[in-house]
Design a protein around this motif. Structure first.
Motif: not given
Lengths: 403, 184
Positions: A11, A257, B76, B80, B90-92, B105, B115, B119, B123-125, B131, B143
């Motif tokens: 990824l 973070k 996503c 993810h 990258y756990r959400l 989160i 959040l 986003i 995001m998305p990265f 969006l 989420l």
């Protein structure tokens, strides 16, 4: 686990290709030095050129991971980090910004919201200051074959030049009721951090130059926030907007973070100051030494002030000796130290600990664990770092388990 | 002759501090330089995307969990995972009875507004800023639901988002270290 790792790599590679381009340009182009002539006095040398070059026999390099690149601390002399070896950490790549189009907006709780071009910023009184910037996630451990660069290479030092933020604060008329400001970058992460206004008045700078030239893209070209002594991430690069407010914004980078778990389940936030730290860079892995006199060398620094002393132990921490500090010893700056030692050729451990002018002494990893618990987070770890000197002259890092 | 000399000296001595004062005065920087230009409200609004925990800055619109789920799978999941748990780094999602010790989160984020803000900005990265405001509300709703912080029928908007209580909030403390001879 292995599958997870593969997944992550895939990824990241996908992300890298789309967003970052090649992450380690130039590394593959690493050249072997051309052979030097037998007698350099018998052949004409290279003509003058437009840009200086590094000797092909010297190849210091940053060590890049997916998200950061570390400074080769073991290759440094003195206290200035060559700009192209300054560590790098960004959250979605290095943006390319046209200096003609660059603007810094300051608004929110101010009398006069204003926009400053790069040219405007350069018209204000300019100040220069030599200080380090260190990422707060700057401790790696786990195996004996690690270099200073790998252990804590996310720190570097430059002479930064720019306009004091206090000058700009006066220009826009910051409200006395403003207590925080948001600093926002114009990178693809639109990086944001909340900073107490107090720091803005104290010693914050909008820096546009580094070591005598325009700041490098990796360090925030054309302008960045520079907060002497504060964790790297707060020194927002490519800064485009400052918003004065009466509360922090609680962005992702100051909650999810750059916060650390400490004892009793608590999570510490807004840990801005970088604690005093030092590391011996010579001798270190993978160097080797010979029996006899060795000048132990290293760097020490504190985000809270000046280094007042560095102590070195050559017997695994039983006895400590005061090292010589190399002038200049600057506020919130990397400071070089050295200690002459006669090595008798026996197995031993050498280490250093820094003391700053607040009276803080660099702790051992065990002291940090005792203070913060075994669940302590990875940010703001500044432990004493030991090197094992083996009888055959090889030097190894001494990793300590803490999780 | 003699008197003259003395007088001269006297004059010099008394004028010098005055001159110095004048020189220092004229060299002191002004309170303002009048560099830069005033920002218009329109240009401020065009870049001001910040949101505070009390919800200031949240745009109009409403988000629904079901729409958010569809968007998440499409935009996503590639990075993810389909449920936000499959990629450890990258756990959400971390629900209250999570045993993986992951920080996500549900068990680590102190404010729900963060959040939405994150986003929308990042995001998305691989396509940041792509969006719409309403899509971000949908994803935020999904989420929050995945982290068991809201029911599946809860609607997320500028009004409801700041009121969501995040379980980790109570654990946060400000750094209060100031150097000195202590390790904390």
């Amino acid at each position: 686990m292995k599958q997870d790792q593969i997944k992550r790599r895939t990824l990241l590679r996908a992300a890298a290709v789309t967003a970052l381009g090649s992450l380690v340009p130039g590394l593959s182009a690493r050249q072997m030095p051309e052979a030097a002539p037998e007698d350099p006095t018998k052949v004409p040398g290279t003509p003058v050129g437009r840009l200086g070059t590094r000797s092909p026999f010297e190849q210091p390099q940053k060590k890049a991971s997916d998200i950061s690149a570390r400074s080769p601390l073991q290759d440094f002399y003195g206290i200035i980090t060559p700009s192209d070896l300054h560590f790098e950490r960004s959250h979605n790549g290095v943006p390319r910004i046209d200096p003609q189009k660059y603007e810094l907006l300051i608004h929110g709780m101010v009398e006069r919201p204003m926009v400053f071009t790069l040219k405007d910023l350069k018209r204000f009184p300019a100040l220069s200051r030599i200080a380090f910037i260190e990422c707060s996630g700057n401790f790696r451990s786990g195996k004996t074959t690690m270099t200073p660069q790998e252990i804590c290479g996310l720190t570097s030092q430059s002479e930064w030049t720019g306009v004091m933020l206090s000058t700009l604060f006066r220009e826009v008329g910051v409200s006395p009721k403003a207590t925080w400001f948001l600093a926002e970058g114009s990178d693809a992460a639109v990086m944001t951090r909340s900073i107490p206004v107090r720091k803005g008045w104290e010693d914050a700078m909008i820096a546009y130059a580094q070591n005598g030239e325009a700041i490098r893209p990796e360090q925030g070209y054309p302008a960045r926030l520079f907060l002497p002594g504060w964790e790297g991430n707060t020194n927002v690069k490519w800064i485009r907007r400052i918003e004065l407010s009466d509360q922090p914004f609680m962005t992702r980078e100051e909650t999810s973070k750059y916060t650390e778990t400490i004892k009793d389940g608590k999570i510490r936030q807004f840990s801005f100051d970088m604690d005093a730290r030092s590391i011996i860079t010579y001798p270190s892995y993978p160097q080797t030494v010979e029996k006899g006199w060795i000048e132990i060398r290293g760097l020490a620094w504190s985000g809270r002030g000046k280094i007042t002393s560095v102590e070195v132990s050559t017997d695994a921490g039983k006895h400590w000796h005061v090292a010589t500090l190399q002038e200049p010893v600057l506020d919130k700056a990397h400071t070089a130290f050295r200690y002459g030692w006669y090595w008798d050729g026996q197995n031993t451990e050498i280490m250093s600990r820094a003391v700053d002018d607040t009276g803080y002494t660099q702790p051992t990893l065990q002291q940090l664990v005792n203070a913060r618990g075994t669940d302590m987070g990875g940010y703001h770890l500044n432990p004493v770092t030991a090197w094992i000197i083996q009888r055959d002259g090889t030097v190894l890092f001494k990793p300590e388990k803490f999780r | 002759m003699r008197w003259n000399l003395v007088n001269c000296r006297r004059v010099n001595i008394s004028v010098l501090p005055c001159l110095l004062v004048i020189i220092i005065c004229c060299n002191r920087p002004p309170e303002r330089f009048s560099f830069g230009r005033p920002a218009t409200q329109r240009e401020i609004d065009s870049v001001n995307i910040s949101i505070t925990p009390d919800g200031k800055g949240l745009p109009p619109g409403v988000g629904h969990v079901a729409e958010g789920k569809a968007l998440f799978i499409a935009k996503c999941a590639p990075c993810h995972g389909p449920t936000g748990t499959e990629v450890p780094q990258y756990r959400l999602v971390a629900t209250p009875n999570d045993t993986t010790h992951a920080k996500a989160i549900g068990n680590y984020w102190p404010y729900a507004t963060t959040l939405y803000d994150y986003i929308r900005r990042a995001m998305p990265f691989n396509a940041p800023g792509s969006l719409s405001n309403v899509e971000v509300y949908h994803l935020t709703a999904f989420l929050l639901y995945s982290n068991q912080l809201i029911d599946s029928n809860r609607v997320i908007s500028a009004r409801t988002l700041p009121n969501i209580v995040m379980p980790a909030r109570k654990w946060y403390v400000n750094d209060d270290r100031h150097g000195g001879n202590e390790v904390r």
